[in-house]
Scaffold this active site. Structure first.
Site, PDB file in Angstrom:
ATOM      1  N   ASN A  28      42.176 -16.819   9.909  1.00 19.08           N
ATOM      2  CA  ASN A  28      42.536 -15.933  11.136  1.00 19.08           C
ATOM      3  C   ASN A  28      41.540 -14.857  11.107  1.00 19.08           C
ATOM      4  O   ASN A  28      41.869 -13.818  11.612  1.00 19.08           O
ATOM      5  CB  ASN A  28      43.827 -15.427  10.870  1.00 19.08           C
ATOM      6  CG  ASN A  28      44.882 -16.676  11.016  1.00 19.08           C
ATOM      7  OD1 ASN A  28      44.741 -17.561  11.984  1.00 19.08           O
ATOM      8  ND2 ASN A  28      45.701 -16.501  10.178  1.00 19.08           N
TER       9      ASN A  28
ATOM     10  N   HIS B  69      57.238 -16.782  15.996  1.00 14.75           N
ATOM     11  CA  HIS B  69      56.637 -16.930  14.663  1.00 14.75           C
ATOM     12  C   HIS B  69      57.771 -17.178  13.774  1.00 14.75           C
ATOM     13  O   HIS B  69      58.919 -16.379  13.824  1.00 14.75           O
ATOM     14  CB  HIS B  69      55.779 -15.857  14.335  1.00 14.75           C
ATOM     15  CG  HIS B  69      55.255 -16.273  12.837  1.00 14.75           C
ATOM     16  ND1 HIS B  69      55.471 -15.447  11.841  1.00 14.75           N
ATOM     17  CD2 HIS B  69      54.027 -17.239  12.490  1.00 14.75           C
ATOM     18  CE1 HIS B  69      54.658 -15.979  10.697  1.00 14.75           C
ATOM     19  NE2 HIS B  69      54.048 -16.927  11.217  1.00 14.75           N
TER      20      HIS B  69
ATOM     21  N   GLU C 284      55.490 -13.382  21.362  1.00 16.07           N
ATOM     22  CA  GLU C 284      54.221 -13.001  20.974  1.00 16.07           C
ATOM     23  C   GLU C 284      53.425 -12.754  21.969  1.00 16.07           C
ATOM     24  O   GLU C 284      53.629 -13.367  23.027  1.00 16.07           O
ATOM     25  CB  GLU C 284      53.756 -14.239  20.086  1.00 16.07           C
ATOM     26  CG  GLU C 284      54.663 -14.309  18.594  1.00 16.07           C
ATOM     27  CD  GLU C 284      54.039 -15.667  17.957  1.00 16.07           C
ATOM     28  OE1 GLU C 284      52.910 -16.234  18.048  1.00 16.07           O
ATOM     29  OE2 GLU C 284      55.055 -16.251  17.387  1.00 16.07           O
TER      30      GLU C 284
ATOM     31  N   SER D 241      50.624 -18.266  17.977  1.00 19.04           N
ATOM     32  CA  SER D 241      50.020 -18.461  17.246  1.00 19.04           C
ATOM     33  C   SER D 241      49.557 -20.088  16.853  1.00 19.04           C
ATOM     34  O   SER D 241      48.311 -20.176  16.544  1.00 19.04           O
ATOM     35  CB  SER D 241      50.789 -18.036  15.808  1.00 19.04           C
ATOM     36  OG  SER D 241      51.802 -18.761  15.623  1.00 19.04           O
TER      37      SER D 241
ATOM     38  N   ASP E  59      54.795  -9.441  19.743  1.00 18.69           N
ATOM     39  CA  ASP E  59      54.007  -9.518  18.310  1.00 18.69           C
ATOM     40  C   ASP E  59      52.809  -9.716  18.721  1.00 18.69           C
ATOM     41  O   ASP E  59      52.573 -10.701  19.422  1.00 18.69           O
ATOM     42  CB  ASP E  59      54.820 -10.666  17.614  1.00 18.69           C
ATOM     43  CG  ASP E  59      54.008 -10.900  16.286  1.00 18.69           C
ATOM     44  OD1 ASP E  59      52.852 -10.416  16.145  1.00 18.69           O
ATOM     45  OD2 ASP E  59      54.470 -11.631  15.272  1.00 18.69           O
TER      46      ASP E  59
ATOM     47  N   HIS F 294      48.060 -12.004  16.688  1.00 21.88           N
ATOM     48  CA  HIS F 294      46.774 -12.979  17.132  1.00 21.88           C
ATOM     49  C   HIS F 294      45.862 -12.104  18.269  1.00 21.88           C
ATOM     50  O   HIS F 294      45.196 -12.841  18.403  1.00 21.88           O
ATOM     51  CB  HIS F 294      47.066 -14.199  17.362  1.00 21.88           C
ATOM     52  CG  HIS F 294      47.972 -14.964  16.394  1.00 21.88           C
ATOM     53  ND1 HIS F 294      46.946 -15.714  15.466  1.00 21.88           N
ATOM     54  CD2 HIS F 294      49.255 -15.046  15.947  1.00 21.88           C
ATOM     55  CE1 HIS F 294      47.967 -15.926  14.258  1.00 21.88           C
ATOM     56  NE2 HIS F 294      49.314 -15.723  14.765  1.00 21.88           N
TER      57      HIS F 294
ATOM     58  N   LYS G  76      44.464 -10.487  10.043  1.00 23.69           N
ATOM     59  CA  LYS G  76      43.786 -11.384  10.695  1.00 23.69           C
ATOM     60  C   LYS G  76      42.591 -10.761  11.121  1.00 23.69           C
ATOM     61  O   LYS G  76      41.721 -10.484  10.204  1.00 23.69           O
ATOM     62  CB  LYS G  76      44.843 -12.108  11.931  1.00 23.69           C
ATOM     63  CG  LYS G  76      45.963 -12.558  11.240  1.00 23.69           C
ATOM     64  CD  LYS G  76      46.812 -12.964  12.201  1.00 23.69           C
ATOM     65  CE  LYS G  76      48.000 -13.833  11.871  1.00 23.69           C
ATOM     66  NZ  LYS G  76      48.818 -13.713  10.576  1.00 23.69           N
TER      67      LYS G  76
HETATM   68  N1  PMP Z   1      53.421 -12.931  13.316  1.00 23.60           N
HETATM   69  C1  PMP Z   1      52.783 -13.885  13.566  1.00 23.60           C
HETATM   70  C2  PMP Z   1      52.629 -14.233  15.109  1.00 23.60           C
HETATM   71  C3  PMP Z   1      52.001 -14.575  12.830  1.00 23.60           C
HETATM   72  O1  PMP Z   1      51.183 -15.649  13.147  1.00 23.60           O
HETATM   73  C4  PMP Z   1      52.065 -14.160  11.602  1.00 23.60           C
HETATM   74  C5  PMP Z   1      51.346 -14.945  10.244  1.00 23.60           C
HETATM   75  N2  PMP Z   1      50.397 -16.004  10.598  1.00 23.60           N
HETATM   76  C6  PMP Z   1      52.829 -13.173  11.157  1.00 23.60           C
HETATM   77  C7  PMP Z   1      53.530 -12.426  12.172  1.00 23.60           C
HETATM   78  C8  PMP Z   1      52.956 -12.671   9.649  1.00 23.60           C
HETATM   79  O2  PMP Z   1      51.968 -11.722   9.464  1.00 23.60           O
HETATM   80  P1  PMP Z   1      51.660 -11.501   7.894  1.00 23.60           P
HETATM   81  O3  PMP Z   1      50.546 -12.651   7.436  1.00 23.60           O
HETATM   82  O4  PMP Z   1      50.887 -10.333   7.816  1.00 23.60           O
HETATM   83  O5  PMP Z   1      53.036 -11.692   7.140  1.00 23.60           O
END
Ligand code: PMP
Length: 388
Positions: free
Chosen positions: A43, A131, A175, A179, A205, A208, A239
């Site tokens: 990422n 997620h 989101e 993701s 969220d 991404h 990311k």
């Molecule tokens: N939110 C989303 C949409 C994600 O894709 C991810 C991790 N891939 C997270 C939160 C978690 O973030 P972190 O890796 O900092 O724990």
């Protein structure tokens, strides 16, 4: 046979057994089993994670007092080093918001905020594809939750109108860029819905999208000029920002509330100060990386256009995350292995990460990928998929 070994055998039979890969990421490449491949699975969306010049500049200017590799305590005890205040002030300034609060990870943010701010008088309406960290936060909350079909706003609006008067507060959770599918929510439509009701909170969220979208890289909310309408804007540093941790943009009152109530903030050791310094350093760089964002947008467009007509692909993406959905797990695993053999590190994403029957290769693009590398990827994928 005990229940653990029989479950492992079942996962293996289904082709869904996971193990930790022995990999070594170097620049935009990855070394596995002695093979160096171009990495299309991280990422590192701006290509900053292993940038030698950035690392050198950071280390040269780092005050030796801030070279601490552990905070050794929760933020509420002795772990709240001054760099936290500087980072949170900078984030609030960038978003022109009252406050921001930094967490150890996106997982801590998403699994901790919803349980803290909801109770049995709340309703959570969450997109079906949010997620796992949000799903876990919902699981820890006392609120009732309904998952609406992915990006189905007619269903969401119906659910809101049926329930608005029955609950003290409704939390719509989504989101911005999803993701696993790389498609986007309709932020203006969610904002319009929120404005119709007095008791709706919007939780977005931007994991991404942070670093990738908007004039300053603040995310889709900046790009669509709706930052102020979002009650909980979550971003992550692991990311595009090439660091570790996460944050929420919120009101000052909400920040004070979370500091008192949020278990994943209170009951964990704070981030190491040196990482917070790096995050602060990187964020100020990211603000000016518009040319990186433009390149990422252009190669995303190119890959989506090229993959669209290919057999087996369902490309719903509108971003730098491009899913190449093959359906069956075994077929997806085999295609990933062929691509790796050709020097492209793409991984199969399978259930339970994605729904049954939608196993896919998740192509994760980075601003560090050159046009030539993208052309090579497209050529190889086209070749392999025509022989499937
Ligand atoms: N939110 C989303 C949409 C994600 O894709 C991810 C991790 N891939 C997270 C939160 C978690 O973030 P972190 O890796 O900092 O724990």
């Amino acid at each position: 046979m005990n229940t653990y070994s029989s479950q492992l055998e079942q996962l293996s039979r289904q082709g869904n057994l996971r193990s930790l890969p022995a990999v070594d990421a170097q620049g935009l490449s990855i070394v596995r089993d002695g093979n160096t491949m171009l990495n299309f699975s991280s990422n590192d969306y701006l290509g900053l994670a292993d940038d030698t010049n950035l690392k050198k500049e950071f280390l040269q200017n780092l005050n030796s007092r801030n070279v601490r590799f552990s905070s050794t305590s929760s933020r509420l005890l002795t772990g709240n080093f001054p760099v936290y205040a500087r980072l949170e002030k900078r984030l609030a300034e960038l978003y022109k918001a009252e406050a921001s609060l930094v967490f150890n990870s996106g997982y801590h943010a998403n699994s901790g905020i919803l349980p803290a701010v909801t109770d049995n008088r709340s309703l959570i309406l969450a997109d079906k594809l949010v997620h796992a960290s949000i799903v876990d936060g919902i699981g820890l909350s006392k609120a009732r939750c309904i998952r609406y079909r992915h990006n189905d706003y007619e269903q969401l609006e119906r659910l809101v109108s049926e329930s608005a008067s029955q609950y003290e507060a409704i939390f719509i959770v989504t989101e911005s860029i999803f993701s696993m599918d790389g498609d986007e929510c309709d932020l203006p439509r969610l904002v319009a819905l929120k404005k119709h009701y007095p008791n709706i909170y919007l939780y977005v969220d931007e994991a991404h999208a942070f670093g990738v979208r908007g004039q300053c890289g603040l995310g889709c909310a900046e790009e669509q000029d709706v930052i102020k309408e979002i009650d909980f804007l979550v971003g992550t540093f692991g990311k595009a920002a090439a660091s570790v941790g996460a944050f929420v943009i919120c009101s000052d009152e909400m920040k004070r509330y979370l500091v008192n109530k949020m278990r994943t903030l209170i009951f964990t050791t704070a981030l190491p100060p040196v990482n917070l310094e790096w995050t602060l350093f990187i964020i100020d760089k990211i603000v000016d990386m518009q040319s990186h964002r433009e390149h990422l947008e252009a190669i995303g467009h190119k890959v989506r256009q090229a993959l669209n007509p290919l057999n087996g692909a369902i490309v719903s993406s509108s971003s730098h995350i491009v899913p190449f959905v093959l359906g069956e797990t075994e077929r997806t695993v085999q295609t990933a292995l062929k691509l790796q053999h050709e020097g492209f590190y793409l991984l199969p994403v399978r259930p339970p990460t994605v729904p049954q029957g939608t196993s896919r290769l998740r192509i994760s693009l980075s601003a560090g990928h050159t046009d030539t590398e993208i052309d090579q990827l497209i050529h190889t994928l086209t070749k392999i998929s025509s022989g499937l």
